[in-house]
Design a protein around this motif. Structure first.
Motif, PDB file in Angstrom:
ATOM      1  N   LEU A  78      55.375   4.832 -38.428  1.00 32.06           N
ATOM      2  CA  LEU A  78      54.314   4.375 -37.539  1.00 32.06           C
ATOM      3  C   LEU A  78      53.096   5.278 -37.690  1.00 32.06           C
ATOM      4  CD1 LEU A  78      56.139   3.519 -34.183  1.00 32.06           C
ATOM      5  CD2 LEU A  78      55.285   1.948 -35.911  1.00 32.06           C
ATOM      6  N   SER A  79      51.936   4.649 -37.597  1.00 29.39           N
ATOM      7  CA  SER A  79      50.696   5.412 -37.656  1.00 29.39           C
ATOM      8  C   SER A  79      50.444   6.093 -36.323  1.00 29.39           C
ATOM      9  CB  SER A  79      49.526   4.484 -37.989  1.00 29.39           C
ATOM     10  OG  SER A  79      48.290   5.147 -37.798  1.00 29.39           O
ATOM     11  N   TYR A  80      50.022   7.334 -36.401  1.00 25.50           N
ATOM     12  CA  TYR A  80      49.558   8.064 -35.230  1.00 25.50           C
ATOM     13  C   TYR A  80      48.058   8.348 -35.340  1.00 25.50           C
ATOM     14  CZ  TYR A  80      53.993   8.697 -32.854  1.00 25.50           C
ATOM     15  OH  TYR A  80      55.156   8.465 -32.136  1.00 25.50           O
ATOM     16  N   GLY A  81      47.407   7.518 -36.173  1.00 24.99           N
ATOM     17  CA  GLY A  81      45.964   7.587 -36.256  1.00 24.99           C
ATOM     18  C   GLY A  81      45.318   6.896 -35.077  1.00 24.99           C
ATOM     19  N   PRO A  82      43.998   6.806 -35.065  1.00 23.56           N
ATOM     20  CA  PRO A  82      43.298   6.204 -33.923  1.00 23.56           C
ATOM     21  C   PRO A  82      43.397   4.690 -33.957  1.00 23.56           C
ATOM     22  CG  PRO A  82      41.728   6.791 -35.623  1.00 23.56           C
ATOM     23  CD  PRO A  82      43.060   7.303 -36.099  1.00 23.56           C
ATOM     24  N   PRO A  83      43.453   4.047 -32.796  1.00 28.47           N
ATOM     25  CA  PRO A  83      43.333   2.577 -32.751  1.00 28.47           C
ATOM     26  C   PRO A  83      41.875   2.174 -32.880  1.00 28.47           C
ATOM     27  CG  PRO A  83      43.578   3.450 -30.542  1.00 28.47           C
ATOM     28  CD  PRO A  83      43.680   4.634 -31.469  1.00 28.47           C
ATOM     29  N   GLY A  84      41.658   0.896 -33.137  1.00 27.98           N
ATOM     30  CA  GLY A  84      40.289   0.375 -33.112  1.00 27.98           C
ATOM     31  C   GLY A  84      39.539   0.423 -34.418  1.00 27.98           C
ATOM     32  N   ALA A  85      40.220   0.514 -35.569  1.00 23.31           N
ATOM     33  CA  ALA A  85      39.511   0.464 -36.848  1.00 23.31           C
ATOM     34  C   ALA A  85      38.752  -0.856 -36.954  1.00 23.31           C
ATOM     35  CB  ALA A  85      40.497   0.616 -38.009  1.00 23.31           C
ATOM     36  N   VAL A  86      37.569  -0.798 -37.537  1.00 22.62           N
ATOM     37  CA  VAL A  86      36.677  -1.954 -37.612  1.00 22.62           C
ATOM     38  C   VAL A  86      36.611  -2.457 -39.054  1.00 22.62           C
ATOM     39  CG1 VAL A  86      34.337  -2.798 -37.232  1.00 22.62           C
ATOM     40  CG2 VAL A  86      35.308  -1.087 -35.682  1.00 22.62           C
TER      41      VAL A  86
END
Length: 350
Positions: A78-86
């Protein structure tokens, strides 16, 4: 309309764009050829899920923590990066330069494996990831931590009403060379996951026509053949409402909203695919053999027919089903595990 600008120095990084729903095939990998752009020029879409590094394996996370992040069945990581990539079309990007040491890919282009590979030309901060490798839909993902949205004075795209949708272009199911459209394979995979969850483990009776061609083989393979059964029917703009147990309804291409139906449950399907199955019920989508009867002639080109039976995209199906809470039910988790182990290969592509 809006533009996205560098959060560090304010440089404008896109042409004016308007928001649309994130397509079902946004993260699909398909074939070994170059795919077109994910989005139309002048549009953008937001991915609500976390994306990018750091990644953590399922064994490190555990079921409880994963469920708190909206994932209810085991996945590799699972990614623990930020949500909301555009997401924006590559041709709509401005004011960026490639970060050469992050330009790795698998075959024919960049796949973003090393993180953001586009930097702001003015301040040098990494702001986005260009993906244009084979098997990938071409797109630029703007890092939500590195950009900000600015309203601009430009003509906005009109939001289509539901009544306008039947007048919009459909996505044909078969491509010119006889292969199934990857857009269809992804859209049906998403709908299939929701349809299984709505079935409650009961057999689903599917109407004849393109709906049956797309859904019936997988449903017959994954659900028990015994009675009782639930009925599936189409519902949406231009069609009468249905009293079926489950309604297959369109998902609005701009807002992402789902058509409201009086059926017991609703299953969303991408609008461009829904319109084809709703208004082209007399078209055969199964492979055919033989020719026209003797003495019958025609001068118009026959409709394209696929070279093989339809199969939904397994990767998109698993991604969707893992994020439905119903997958924790033992019968549906068993289906997920079989598909994840590729023991249902006859029902899925890949």
């Amino acid at each position: 309309m809006a533009v996205f600008a560098c959060a560090g120095c304010g440089t404008v990084l896109t042409s004016p764009v308007s928001q649309v729903a994130l397509p079902a095939h946004a993260h699909q990998c398909h074939g070994h050829d170059l795919l077109p752009a994910l989005l139309e020029p002048g549009t953008y879409a937001v991915d609500p899920e976390p994306s990018g590094p750091p990644w953590r394996k399922w064994e490190e996370i555990g079921a409880e923590e994963a469920a708190a992040r909206g994932v209810y069945a085991p996945t590799h990581a699972l990614s623990y990066g930020p949500p909301g990539a555009v997401a924006v079309a590559p041709g709509d990007v401005r004011g960026t330069v490639l970060i050469l040491e992050r330009c790795d890919g698998y075959c024919c282009g960049l796949d973003g494996r090393d993180g953001p590979n586009l930097a702001c030309t003015r301040c040098g901060h990494a702001v986005a990831t260009l993906i244009d490798d084979c098997s990938c839909w071409q797109v630029v993902w703007l890092d939500p931590r590195a950009v900000r949205l600015l309203d601009v004075d430009a003509p906005s795209r009109r939001v289509l009403s539901w009544e306008d949708l039947p007048e919009q272009p459909e996505t044909p199911p078969v491509e010119p060379l006889g292969a199934w459209s990857p857009v269809w394979e992804a859209a049906v995979a998403v709908a299939l996951a929701h349809l299984l969850a709505a079935s409650g483990g009961m057999r689903v009776v599917v109407p004849d026509g393109p709906v049956a061609d797309a859904f019936r083989p997988a449903l017959d393979a994954l659900l028990p053949p015994r009675s009782p059964a639930k009925s599936l029917a189409l519902a949406g703009p231009g069609l009468p409402d249905t009293a079926a147990d489950i309604a297959l309804v369109p998902r609005h291409p701009q807002t992402g909203e789902t058509w409201s139906s009086c059926a017991g449950s609703t299953v969303p399907l991408a609008a461009d695919v829904w319109m084809y199955v709703a208004f082209n019920r007399d078209r055969r989508l199964r492979p055919a053999s033989g020719g026209l009867p003797e003495g019958v002639y025609r001068d118009d080109p026959p409709p394209l027919l696929p070279a093989f039976s339809f199969r939904a995209d397994r990767g998109v199906f698993l991604h969707t089903l893992a994020r439905l809470p119903e997958v924790r039910q033992p019968w549906l988790r068993a289906i997920y595990d079989r598909a994840e182990d590729n023991r249902s290969s006859h029902a899925f592509w890949r």
